[in-house]
Design a protein around this motif. Structure first.
Motif, PDB file in Angstrom:
ATOM      1  N   VAL A   1       0.894  -1.156   0.000  1.00 37.47           N
ATOM      2  CA  VAL A   1       0.000   0.000   0.000  1.00 37.47           C
ATOM      3  C   VAL A   1       0.935   1.208   0.000  1.00 37.47           C
ATOM      4  O   VAL A   1       1.445   1.615   1.038  1.00 37.47           O
ATOM      5  CB  VAL A   1      -0.936  -0.011   1.214  1.00 37.47           C
ATOM      6  N   ALA A   2       1.195   1.734  -1.176  1.00 40.16           N
ATOM      7  CA  ALA A   2       2.277   2.701  -1.378  1.00 40.16           C
ATOM      8  C   ALA A   2       1.782   4.123  -1.148  1.00 40.16           C
ATOM      9  O   ALA A   2       1.052   4.679  -1.964  1.00 40.16           O
ATOM     10  CB  ALA A   2       2.832   2.572  -2.798  1.00 40.16           C
ATOM     11  N   VAL A   3       2.187   4.702  -0.019  1.00 43.38           N
ATOM     12  CA  VAL A   3       1.769   6.068   0.319  1.00 43.38           C
ATOM     13  C   VAL A   3       2.953   6.898   0.808  1.00 43.38           C
ATOM     14  O   VAL A   3       2.767   7.901   1.501  1.00 43.38           O
ATOM     15  CB  VAL A   3       0.651   6.061   1.387  1.00 43.38           C
ATOM     16  N   GLY A   4       4.162   6.483   0.445  1.00 42.10           N
ATOM     17  CA  GLY A   4       5.346   7.206   0.869  1.00 42.10           C
ATOM     18  C   GLY A   4       5.730   8.298  -0.105  1.00 42.10           C
ATOM     19  O   GLY A   4       4.932   8.744  -0.929  1.00 42.10           O
ATOM     20  N   THR A   5       6.988   8.695  -0.038  1.00 41.41           N
ATOM     21  CA  THR A   5       7.490   9.758  -0.907  1.00 41.41           C
ATOM     22  C   THR A   5       7.896   9.222  -2.265  1.00 41.41           C
ATOM     23  O   THR A   5       7.592   9.820  -3.297  1.00 41.41           O
ATOM     24  CB  THR A   5       8.701  10.438  -0.235  1.00 41.41           C
ATOM     25  N   GLY A   6       8.591   8.071  -2.285  1.00 38.11           N
ATOM     26  CA  GLY A   6       9.098   7.545  -3.546  1.00 38.11           C
ATOM     27  C   GLY A   6       8.167   6.559  -4.225  1.00 38.11           C
ATOM     28  O   GLY A   6       7.762   6.739  -5.365  1.00 38.11           O
ATOM     29  N   ASN A   7       7.846   5.464  -3.530  1.00 37.83           N
ATOM     30  CA  ASN A   7       6.923   4.431  -4.032  1.00 37.83           C
ATOM     31  C   ASN A   7       7.422   3.771  -5.322  1.00 37.83           C
ATOM     32  O   ASN A   7       6.628   3.331  -6.152  1.00 37.83           O
ATOM     33  CB  ASN A   7       5.524   5.032  -4.270  1.00 37.83           C
ATOM     34  N   ASP A   8       8.731   3.669  -5.476  1.00 35.95           N
ATOM     35  CA  ASP A   8       9.261   3.146  -6.730  1.00 35.95           C
ATOM     36  C   ASP A   8       9.050   1.646  -6.894  1.00 35.95           C
ATOM     37  O   ASP A   8       8.863   1.171  -8.013  1.00 35.95           O
ATOM     38  CB  ASP A   8      10.743   3.489  -6.843  1.00 35.95           C
ATOM     39  N   PHE A   9       9.071   0.891  -5.805  1.00 31.76           N
ATOM     40  CA  PHE A   9       8.844  -0.543  -5.938  1.00 31.76           C
ATOM     41  C   PHE A   9       7.405  -0.808  -6.357  1.00 31.76           C
ATOM     42  O   PHE A   9       7.140  -1.661  -7.203  1.00 31.76           O
ATOM     43  CB  PHE A   9       9.182  -1.256  -4.628  1.00 31.76           C
ATOM     44  N   ALA A  10       6.464  -0.074  -5.779  1.00 30.20           N
ATOM     45  CA  ALA A  10       5.063  -0.228  -6.187  1.00 30.20           C
ATOM     46  C   ALA A  10       4.889   0.117  -7.669  1.00 30.20           C
ATOM     47  O   ALA A  10       4.157  -0.557  -8.395  1.00 30.20           O
ATOM     48  CB  ALA A  10       4.164   0.659  -5.332  1.00 30.20           C
ATOM     49  N   ARG A  11       5.563   1.173  -8.123  1.00 27.84           N
ATOM     50  CA  ARG A  11       5.497   1.529  -9.538  1.00 27.84           C
ATOM     51  C   ARG A  11       6.028   0.396 -10.411  1.00 27.84           C
ATOM     52  O   ARG A  11       5.460   0.072 -11.459  1.00 27.84           O
ATOM     53  CB  ARG A  11       6.292   2.805  -9.814  1.00 27.84           C
ATOM     54  N   ALA A  12       7.138  -0.198  -9.976  1.00 29.82           N
ATOM     55  CA  ALA A  12       7.722  -1.289 -10.756  1.00 29.82           C
ATOM     56  C   ALA A  12       6.767  -2.472 -10.867  1.00 29.82           C
ATOM     57  O   ALA A  12       6.777  -3.201 -11.868  1.00 29.82           O
ATOM     58  CB  ALA A  12       9.037  -1.736 -10.119  1.00 29.82           C
ATOM     59  N   LEU A  13       5.938  -2.660  -9.847  1.00 25.65           N
ATOM     60  CA  LEU A  13       4.987  -3.779  -9.835  1.00 25.65           C
ATOM     61  C   LEU A  13       3.652  -3.406 -10.473  1.00 25.65           C
ATOM     62  O   LEU A  13       2.750  -4.249 -10.550  1.00 25.65           O
ATOM     63  CB  LEU A  13       4.758  -4.243  -8.399  1.00 25.65           C
ATOM     64  N   GLY A  14       3.493  -2.151 -10.891  1.00 26.24           N
ATOM     65  CA  GLY A  14       2.237  -1.710 -11.497  1.00 26.24           C
ATOM     66  C   GLY A  14       1.102  -1.569 -10.510  1.00 26.24           C
ATOM     67  O   GLY A  14      -0.072  -1.709 -10.883  1.00 26.24           O
TER      68      GLY A  14
END
Length: 296
Positions: free
Chosen positions: A88-101
């Protein structure tokens, strides 16, 4: 699979968004029929111990609520196990969530996606990087970008991507290329002058900077982006193109692919998922299918 899900919460992620995001995510999971419990911690070590205990006790999934920092901690608990990881990506970067779509900064939707994935066929295996005993999902940064990370971590304002931008401008005052020793897949040692070397399991870091735009989480290989000995002017001209990933077309940028990478340079700290790993030299390897993730 047990119907109990563990929310692993970083209450400070995204200036407090982690704590606020836990409730809508939990509500979406409960609406889908899951039992939800929440674990946090007094500090990263305590939080990781609690996450590992939940995995050892057989939780149906570990759902990290926060940004790349809490995702990085969660990876240390679930990598190499059968326990799926949700984000549940709510941080500043969230790059791993982006990579996973996965959804970014929409905790209710992320909760629904995780619930659907756990009930259906939404669990898949992806690769991770490993440096010593540390796992990482996105990018290992070294050089100018890690120096910027050092400076950005010392800055209190502003928040988000602008912190990185301002830290980069400040670091330019002391800018110089670094002498590296780079070894790929046990081959010959390459001695190079470079501005930075980034080892990408995923494509982006720093909140969407696509430093390794061709990286694939499922191919068993890293993409290694080397930015050569460019001038300040060239770096400033190339920097904006990193958000599109088109910097790799510049003649000062080269991209390699390898499963094992050894990086050495004096006075440089390696960062992975935005977290400090320690000073170079570092030896990293790509581990195929190291973690099960929940998503679309």
């Amino acid at each position: 699979m047990t119907s109990e899900i563990t929310l692993f919460v970083n209450p400070t992620a995204g200036r407090g968004r982690g704590a606020h995001a836990a409730q809508p995510a939990a509500s979406a999971l409960r609406a889908a029929g899951f039992r939800v419990r929440t674990v946090s911690g007094q500090d990263p070590g305590d939080a990781l111990a609690r996450a590992r205990a939940a995995v050892a006790e057989g939780t149906g999934a570990l759902v990290a609520v926060g940004g790349d920092g809490v995702a990085h901690l969660a990876l240390q608990a679930v990598a190499g196990t059968d326990t799926p990881l949700g984000l549940v990506a709510v941080g500043t970067g969230n790059d791993f969530a982006r990579a996973l779509g996965l959804p970014v900064r929409d905790p209710a939707e992320a909760g629904r996606v995780i619930a659907e994935g756990l009930k259906g066929d939404g669990v898949r295996e992806v690769d991770l990087g490993r440096a010593g005993d540390r796992w990482f999902g996105t990018v290992l940064a070294s050089g100018f970008d890690s120096r910027v990370n050092d400076r950005g971590n010392r800055m209190r304002r502003p928040a988000g991507r602008f912190t990185y931008d301002l830290a980069m401008l400040a670091e330019l005052a002391a800018f110089r290329p670094f002498p590296y020793r780079l070894t790929l897949d046990g081959g010959e040692v390459r001695e190079i002058e470079a501005t930075l070397v980034a080892v990408g399991n995923g494509a982006s870091y720093g909140g969407g900077m696509r430093i390794c735009p061709g990286a694939d989480l499922g191919d068993g290989l890293f993409d290694i982006t080397v930015v050569g000995d460019c001038s300040r002017r060239t770096l400033l001209r190339v920097f904006p193109t990193v958000y599109r990933g088109t910097h790799v077309r510049h003649p000062k940028v080269t991209v390699h692919r390898a499963a094992r990478v050894e990086i050495a340079a004096e006075g440089i700290t390696g960062y992975a998922d935005g977290e400090p790993l320690g000073p170079l030299p570092l030896s990293v390897r790509c581990v195929p299918g190291a973690v099960r993730v929940v998503g679309r």
